[in-house]
Design an enzyme around this catalytic site. Structure first.
Site, short mmCIF file in Angstrom:
data_model
loop_
_atom_site.label_atom_id
_atom_site.label_comp_id
_atom_site.label_asym_id
_atom_site.label_seq_id
_atom_site.Cartn_x
_atom_site.Cartn_y
_atom_site.Cartn_z
N ASP A 23 0.85 -1.20 0.00
CA ASP A 23 0.00 0.00 0.00
C ASP A 23 0.89 1.24 0.00
O ASP A 23 1.63 1.48 0.95
CB ASP A 23 -0.91 -0.03 1.23
CG ASP A 23 -1.72 1.24 1.41
OD1 ASP A 23 -1.89 1.99 0.43
OD2 ASP A 23 -2.19 1.48 2.54
N ASN A 25 -0.31 4.54 -0.49
CA ASN A 25 -0.97 5.79 -0.05
C ASN A 25 -1.66 5.66 1.31
O ASN A 25 -2.43 6.53 1.71
CB ASN A 25 -1.97 6.27 -1.10
CG ASN A 25 -3.09 5.28 -1.36
OD1 ASN A 25 -3.08 4.18 -0.81
ND2 ASN A 25 -4.04 5.64 -2.20
N ASP A 27 -4.08 3.79 2.63
CA ASP A 27 -5.52 3.65 2.82
C ASP A 27 -5.88 2.21 3.20
O ASP A 27 -7.05 1.85 3.28
CB ASP A 27 -6.28 4.07 1.56
CG ASP A 27 -5.96 3.21 0.34
OD1 ASP A 27 -5.09 2.31 0.45
OD2 ASP A 27 -6.56 3.44 -0.73
N ASP A 31 -1.77 -1.27 -3.88
CA ASP A 31 -2.05 -0.52 -5.10
C ASP A 31 -0.90 -0.63 -6.10
O ASP A 31 0.13 -1.25 -5.83
CB ASP A 31 -2.34 0.95 -4.76
CG ASP A 31 -1.31 1.56 -3.82
OD1 ASP A 31 -0.12 1.35 -4.05
OD2 ASP A 31 -1.72 2.25 -2.86
N ASP A 100 -4.73 -10.44 -15.72
CA ASP A 100 -5.78 -11.41 -15.49
C ASP A 100 -6.98 -11.05 -16.35
O ASP A 100 -7.52 -9.94 -16.25
CB ASP A 100 -6.19 -11.41 -14.00
CG ASP A 100 -6.50 -12.81 -13.50
OD1 ASP A 100 -7.19 -13.54 -14.22
OD2 ASP A 100 -6.05 -13.15 -12.39
N ASP A 203 -8.99 -16.39 -16.77
CA ASP A 203 -9.72 -16.92 -15.63
C ASP A 203 -10.86 -17.83 -16.07
O ASP A 203 -11.66 -17.46 -16.95
CB ASP A 203 -10.28 -15.74 -14.81
CG ASP A 203 -11.01 -16.20 -13.57
OD1 ASP A 203 -10.34 -16.76 -12.68
OD2 ASP A 203 -12.24 -15.99 -13.49
N GLU A 260 -6.86 -20.93 -16.96
CA GLU A 260 -7.33 -21.65 -15.78
C GLU A 260 -8.32 -22.71 -16.25
O GLU A 260 -9.43 -22.38 -16.68
CB GLU A 260 -7.97 -20.70 -14.78
CG GLU A 260 -8.37 -21.41 -13.49
CD GLU A 260 -9.13 -20.51 -12.52
OE1 GLU A 260 -9.04 -20.76 -11.30
OE2 GLU A 260 -9.81 -19.57 -12.97
N HIS A 333 -3.89 -17.28 -5.31
CA HIS A 333 -4.86 -16.48 -4.55
C HIS A 333 -6.12 -17.26 -4.19
O HIS A 333 -6.92 -16.80 -3.38
CB HIS A 333 -5.25 -15.24 -5.36
CG HIS A 333 -5.96 -15.58 -6.65
ND1 HIS A 333 -5.34 -16.22 -7.70
CD2 HIS A 333 -7.25 -15.41 -7.03
CE1 HIS A 333 -6.21 -16.41 -8.67
NE2 HIS A 333 -7.37 -15.93 -8.29
N ASP A 334 -6.33 -18.43 -4.81
CA ASP A 334 -7.52 -19.25 -4.54
C ASP A 334 -7.23 -20.46 -3.67
O ASP A 334 -8.13 -21.26 -3.40
CB ASP A 334 -8.13 -19.75 -5.86
CG ASP A 334 -8.90 -18.68 -6.60
OD1 ASP A 334 -9.40 -17.74 -5.95
OD2 ASP A 334 -9.00 -18.77 -7.85
#
Length: 573
Positions: A23, A25, A27, A31, A100, A203, A260, A333-334
């Site tokens: 990150d 910035n 928040d 990013d 992706d 995907d 995928e 990520h899955d």
């Protein structure tokens, strides 16, 4: 042989989940500019391709896979100018970027769907899969959602029809039967390729073609939903669509493509990745992800058997050798963190098992994919309650299991083991508050072990996973044996040791990895016993333990060893 335009065969890919990487910035959300900050880190690691999870405009119901505008960057990630700068800085550092491409479904907030649901006879009315109710008003068939949210069909009063959503209700499936829709997809691909991106991860691409009869799944349990894969996985026109995509778009660019391919056995996978078919370079297969599935599928408390893991991985190596190309991955990520799932995340064994797993995977034939945090051995997270989890699938499964009357302790065991949020906690950079990911509270809780497991600590430690990854990556880039050699499994019945050879033009590598937390015996195969062996890499400092003539090795817990067998000895057989 690797042709000069097959650069993806020499690639080492680093997957970035933008929300959770860095990150810039403050928040609490990772990013694009945060990624830019870490380009030197990635270059030093030795990777040469970044795969970015979706950064498009999205309501974020499914963490960005529900796309509402394929031409815009989600504001939390930055601007198009930020992306252009990232692309340039990555390229200047010798790193390519693949995007992706999630075009099995879109968001309900996409302008196509907003128009499509208004009537049955406008330009976009056939961009999605709409069906009339059955005479009793129920859904067109018994397919269930992949995310466990119930039916894969949602009724829309405006059209008095159901639309199909294999995933979340907010993710209606695109109708690839419509040539206008396909052209929209191809135009968008060209938009990004003309910017300079280097390819796509596609995907759920094996699900884009549906059986147009939309039959009920006959294997569904009574009063339950059937599998959506029954009528959608490797559908009747999927290869026609991909060949059209290749002709219209991919053939014009020097790109990398990986699809995928959910529920795709190896023989069908060859149809996607044989070069002469002109479809994709490789697929993500899931056979090795299924070795610990239980009665509720992926949400399970089962431990895999090494024999099952080896059987499926050996099969893909042998079947694709010389005719297709493999992707090599333990997690993404899955999936849960690889060291918690296939290794041992106990502090005593975490580093040894993580490096062993890296060794036995990345010396195989194929393109390696490293998920962010793999290189420091990040682990699963066990949040106390479901309230800490963000993943839509985890919440759907929690409700489903609760409705089934399962005890909360059992449900949370499944969630802890297999929730996708295991991979989505913020990247652990240092020991500071929020682990250097941000100066603000992150969008999802950090793994509490970040003060011990982080990049800063790992690089400074006597045994650095990060540096071990660097060594393997460097060796891969310099070794034709690893990139192009034939694969042959050894002792597939061995319940403790993962072993194989790679051979290229008379040169051989012997790769060994122990999956045991105890010392185990390994007998060198007869055809290699009398040959000189030179150590390539090991995850232990001290000398290899062996008998007097070296015919028997005694592998320590999670030990990994790679030997080079000299050619001049082989020729004396």
């Amino acid at each position: 042989m690797t042709n000069k335009n097959e650069w993806w065969k020499n690639a080492v890919v680093y997957q970035i989940y933008p929300q959770s990487f860095k990150d810039s910035n403050n928040d609490g959300i990772g990013d694009i500019n945060g990624i830019r900050e870490k380009i030197p880190y990635l270059k030093d690691l030795g990777i040469n391709v970044i795969w970015l999870n979706p950064i498009y405009e999205s309501p974020m119901v499914d963490n960005g896979y529900d796309i509402s505008d394929y031409y815009k960057i989600h504001e939390s990630y930055g601007s198009m100018e930020d992306f252009d700068n990232l692309l340039k800085e990555a390229h200047d550092s010798g790193i390519k970027i693949i995007m992706d491409l999630a075009v099995c479904a879109s968001s309900v907030e996409h302008k196509w769907f907003k128009e499509s649901k208004k009537s049955r006879n406008n330009k976009y009315s056939d961009y999605y899969i709409w069906k009339d109710p059955k005479p009793d008003g129920s859904a067109p068939n018994n397919w269930g959602s992949i995310f466990g949210s119930g039916s894969a069909w949602e009724y829309c009063g405006e059209r008095e029809q159901y639309y199909l959503h294999l995933f979340a209700v907010e993710q209606p499936d695109l109708n690839w039967e419509n040539p206008d829709l396909r052209k929209e997809v191809y135009d968008n691909m060209e938009f990004w390729l003309n910017k300079g991106v280097d390819g796509f991860r596609l995907d759920s691409i094996s699900l884009i073609s549906k059986n147009q009869d939309f039959p009920d799944d006959p294997n569904a349990n009574k009063n339950d939903y059937g599998s959506p894969y029954f009528g959608s996985s490797n559908g009747p026109r999927v290869h026609e669509f991909l060949q059209e995509m290749y002709d219209n778009v991919l053939s014009k660019y020097d790109v990398m493509t990986v699809g995928e391919a959910t529920r795709t056995p190896v023989d069908k996978a060859l149809l996607y990745c044989q070069p002469e078919r002109k479809e994709l370079n490789m697929v993500f297969q899931f056979d090795h992800m299924h070795v610990d599935y239980g009665k509720f599928g992926r949400y399970s408390d089962l431990k895999f058997k090494l024999s099952d893991l080896k059987e499926t991985m050996f099969l893909w190596q042998k079947k694709l050798n010389g005719v297709g190309w493999n992707s090599l991955y333990w997690d993404n990520h899955d999936q849960p963190r690889f060291v918690s799932r296939f290794g041992n995340d106990n502090p005593k064994y975490r580093k040894q098992s993580a490096t062993m797993l890296a060794t036995v995977l990345y010396f195989q034939q194929g393109t390696p994919f490293i998920y962010q945090g793999d290189e420091i051995g990040m682990t699963n997270v066990s949040f106390d309650t479901i309230d800490f989890y963000k993943d839509i699938e985890a919440h759907n499964m929690y409700r489903k299991f609760s409705d089934m009357g399962l005890p909360n302790e059992e449900i949370m065991c499944y969630i802890h083991n297999k929730s996708r949020d295991n991979a989505r906690t913020p990247m652990q950079w240092d020991t500071n508050l929020f682990s250097g990911f941000s100066h603000a509270k992150p969008w999802i809780e950090l793994n509490p072990n970040y003060p011990e497991i982080n990049v800063e600590n790992d690089i400074k430690s006597e045994f650095s996973l990060h540096d071990y990854y660097k060594d393997i990556i460097k060796y891969r880039k310099e070794s034709k044996i690893v990139r192009e050699g034939d694969f042959k499994e050894i002792s597939p019945e061995d319940s403790d040791i993962f072993s194989y050879t790679r051979t290229y033009e008379g040169h051989t590598l012997l790769v060994l990895g122990s999956f045991s937390d105890k010392k185990v015996c390994y007998n060198i195969p007869n055809h290699l016993k009398d040959f000189n062996r030179e150590l390539v890499i090991s995850n232990y400092d001290s000398n290899i333990e062996q008998n007097e003539n070296g015919s028997t090795l005694y592998l320590r817990p999670y030990e990994a060893i790679v030997f080079y067998v000299q050619q001049k000895i082989i020729n004396k057989r």
